[in-house]
Design a protein around this motif. Structure first.
Motif, PDB file in Angstrom:
ATOM      1  N   LEU A 175      69.017  79.229  37.997  1.00  0.00           N
ATOM      2  CA  LEU A 175      68.198  78.050  38.304  1.00  0.00           C
ATOM      3  C   LEU A 175      66.834  78.200  37.669  1.00  0.00           C
ATOM      4  O   LEU A 175      66.139  79.200  37.896  1.00  0.00           O
ATOM      5  CB  LEU A 175      67.987  77.931  39.823  1.00  0.00           C
ATOM      6  N   ASN A 176      66.421  77.179  36.908  1.00  0.00           N
ATOM      7  CA  ASN A 176      65.053  77.162  36.394  1.00  0.00           C
ATOM      8  C   ASN A 176      64.073  77.035  37.558  1.00  0.00           C
ATOM      9  O   ASN A 176      64.448  76.590  38.651  1.00  0.00           O
ATOM     10  CB  ASN A 176      64.883  75.979  35.445  1.00  0.00           C
TER      11      ASN A 176
ATOM     12  N   VAL B 152      60.416  83.018  36.268  1.00  0.00           N
ATOM     13  CA  VAL B 152      59.549  82.603  35.140  1.00  0.00           C
ATOM     14  C   VAL B 152      60.339  81.488  34.454  1.00  0.00           C
ATOM     15  O   VAL B 152      61.528  81.324  34.715  1.00  0.00           O
ATOM     16  CB  VAL B 152      59.297  83.740  34.114  1.00  0.00           C
ATOM     17  N   ASN B 153      59.710  80.763  33.538  1.00  0.00           N
ATOM     18  CA  ASN B 153      60.479  79.815  32.729  1.00  0.00           C
ATOM     19  C   ASN B 153      61.256  80.609  31.696  1.00  0.00           C
ATOM     20  O   ASN B 153      60.684  81.457  30.998  1.00  0.00           O
ATOM     21  CB  ASN B 153      59.553  78.782  32.084  1.00  0.00           C
ATOM     22  N   PRO B 154      62.573  80.356  31.605  1.00  0.00           N
ATOM     23  CA  PRO B 154      63.396  81.195  30.741  1.00  0.00           C
ATOM     24  C   PRO B 154      63.017  81.068  29.267  1.00  0.00           C
ATOM     25  O   PRO B 154      62.539  80.035  28.831  1.00  0.00           O
ATOM     26  CB  PRO B 154      64.815  80.678  30.991  1.00  0.00           C
TER      27      PRO B 154
ATOM     28  N   GLY C 127      60.427  87.408  27.655  1.00  0.00           N
ATOM     29  CA  GLY C 127      60.118  88.483  28.576  1.00  0.00           C
ATOM     30  C   GLY C 127      58.601  88.571  28.750  1.00  0.00           C
ATOM     31  O   GLY C 127      57.847  87.893  28.039  1.00  0.00           O
ATOM     32  N   GLY C 128      58.198  89.377  29.696  1.00  0.00           N
ATOM     33  CA  GLY C 128      56.779  89.685  29.847  1.00  0.00           C
ATOM     34  C   GLY C 128      55.905  88.576  30.404  1.00  0.00           C
ATOM     35  O   GLY C 128      54.690  88.600  30.239  1.00  0.00           O
ATOM     36  N   GLN C 129      56.500  87.597  31.084  1.00  0.00           N
ATOM     37  CA  GLN C 129      55.700  86.521  31.664  1.00  0.00           C
ATOM     38  C   GLN C 129      55.338  86.839  33.112  1.00  0.00           C
ATOM     39  O   GLN C 129      55.909  87.721  33.750  1.00  0.00           O
ATOM     40  CB  GLN C 129      56.487  85.209  31.635  1.00  0.00           C
ATOM     41  N   GLN C 130      54.412  86.029  33.612  1.00  0.00           N
ATOM     42  CA  GLN C 130      53.939  86.256  34.979  1.00  0.00           C
ATOM     43  C   GLN C 130      54.874  85.639  36.018  1.00  0.00           C
ATOM     44  O   GLN C 130      55.312  84.493  35.878  1.00  0.00           O
ATOM     45  CB  GLN C 130      52.547  85.652  35.134  1.00  0.00           C
ATOM     46  N   PHE C 131      55.149  86.376  37.048  1.00  0.00           N
ATOM     47  CA  PHE C 131      55.993  85.977  38.174  1.00  0.00           C
ATOM     48  C   PHE C 131      55.448  84.720  38.871  1.00  0.00           C
ATOM     49  O   PHE C 131      54.254  84.641  39.161  1.00  0.00           O
ATOM     50  CB  PHE C 131      56.040  87.148  39.154  1.00  0.00           C
ATOM     51  N   ILE C 132      56.330  83.761  39.134  1.00  0.00           N
ATOM     52  CA  ILE C 132      55.939  82.533  39.843  1.00  0.00           C
ATOM     53  C   ILE C 132      56.091  82.766  41.353  1.00  0.00           C
ATOM     54  O   ILE C 132      57.204  83.044  41.840  1.00  0.00           O
ATOM     55  CB  ILE C 132      56.813  81.347  39.376  1.00  0.00           C
ATOM     56  N   GLU C 133      54.990  82.648  42.071  1.00  0.00           N
ATOM     57  CA  GLU C 133      54.955  83.037  43.490  1.00  0.00           C
ATOM     58  C   GLU C 133      55.872  82.186  44.383  1.00  0.00           C
ATOM     59  O   GLU C 133      56.353  82.652  45.421  1.00  0.00           O
ATOM     60  CB  GLU C 133      53.507  82.962  44.015  1.00  0.00           C
TER      61      GLU C 133
ATOM     62  N   GLU D 173      69.970  87.103  42.682  1.00  0.00           N
ATOM     63  CA  GLU D 173      69.358  87.903  41.608  1.00  0.00           C
ATOM     64  C   GLU D 173      68.024  87.255  41.224  1.00  0.00           C
ATOM     65  O   GLU D 173      67.941  86.032  41.113  1.00  0.00           O
ATOM     66  CB  GLU D 173      70.324  87.908  40.405  1.00  0.00           C
ATOM     67  N   ILE D 174      67.019  88.079  41.007  1.00  0.00           N
ATOM     68  CA  ILE D 174      65.707  87.559  40.611  1.00  0.00           C
ATOM     69  C   ILE D 174      65.429  87.970  39.172  1.00  0.00           C
ATOM     70  O   ILE D 174      65.551  89.143  38.821  1.00  0.00           O
ATOM     71  CB  ILE D 174      64.566  88.135  41.498  1.00  0.00           C
TER      72      ILE D 174
END
Ligand code: DX5
Ligand code: ZN
Length: 216
Positions: A114-115, A138-140, A143-149, A172-173
């Protein structure tokens, strides 16, 4: 204890064999393999021949995350390349129920990703058919992006939905998972943690996998 699924997207592609050996010696249970088509996501990664070669290095679970349009066209090909779990995006499937049945008919576990903007409620009518829900934190595409709270809320809601349905679906996260948010994710209901940058950019990747494994 969560299942750890390191994403090879963050590995050194010139030393992929070394990365696979490191994972084989580690506590990671799954290899997370990100396939991007430059159409569903604004990036292109790797595909079938690379996955086939990675498969030849390991007996661990090959968790293939398809970020591609019309994934139903490639189910047989990814099975042949060695996928054990085949995850398709909710947003890329016009006939999700049918696609999930086809994945299972090929002897693989079926995953749905899921986006960040897609509500977990949309899975209510197919949750019994899903082995793994991959919640994108994150938006797919990279890699290396910031986690969306907001992910924590989604995981809690998804856990409720799974429990209410009496389903055995794993959560799965994927994206921005670190040693700092792993425990909170597990507490919210996560079963599997994908980690690319956190594992492969660590000074001791194997130790980092063990650290993530201890999250609770
Ligand atoms: C992103 C991919 C992820 C990615 C995660 O589109 O699906 O699996 O490799 O990378 P990190 O852990 O660096 O956010
Ligand atoms: Zn992924």
């Amino acid at each position: 204890m969560p299942i750890i699924a390191p994403s090879l997207l963050a590995a050194d592609f010139l030393a992929l064999g070394k990365a696979c050996n490191m994972l084989n010696e580690s506590e990671a249970e799954w290899f997370h393999l990100d396939v991007m088509d430059g159409c569903f996501v604004p990036n292109i990664s790797y595909g079938l021949p690379i996955i086939e070669q990675i498969k030849s290095t390991t007996t661990k679970v090959m968790d293939v995350h398809l970020m591609i349009v019309t994934p139903e066209k490639y189910i047989a090909a990814f099975k042949k390349a060695g996928a054990d779990i085949l995850t398709v995006h909710y947003e890329a499937c016009s006939h999700l129920h049918s696609t999930l049945q086809q994945i299972k008919a090929h002897g693989m576990k079926a995953g749905v990703a899921l986006n960040p903007h897609t509500s977990v409620d949309l899975l209510k009518d197919v949750i019994q058919d899903i082995d793994v829900v991959c919640v994108m934190s994150v938006n797919p595409g990279f890699g290396g992006q910031q986690f969306i709270e907001h992910t924590y809320e989604k995981v809690k809601a998804l856990k409720k939905l799974i429990t209410a349905a009496g389903a055995a679906t794993l959560i799965e996260i994927d994206g921005g998972v670190t040693e700092n948010n792993a425990a909170a994710l597990v507490a919210a209901g996560a079963d599997v943690l994908v980690a690319g940058t956190t594992v492969f950019k660590a000074s001791d990747p194997k130790q980092m996998i063990s650290t993530l494994k201890l999250a609770k």
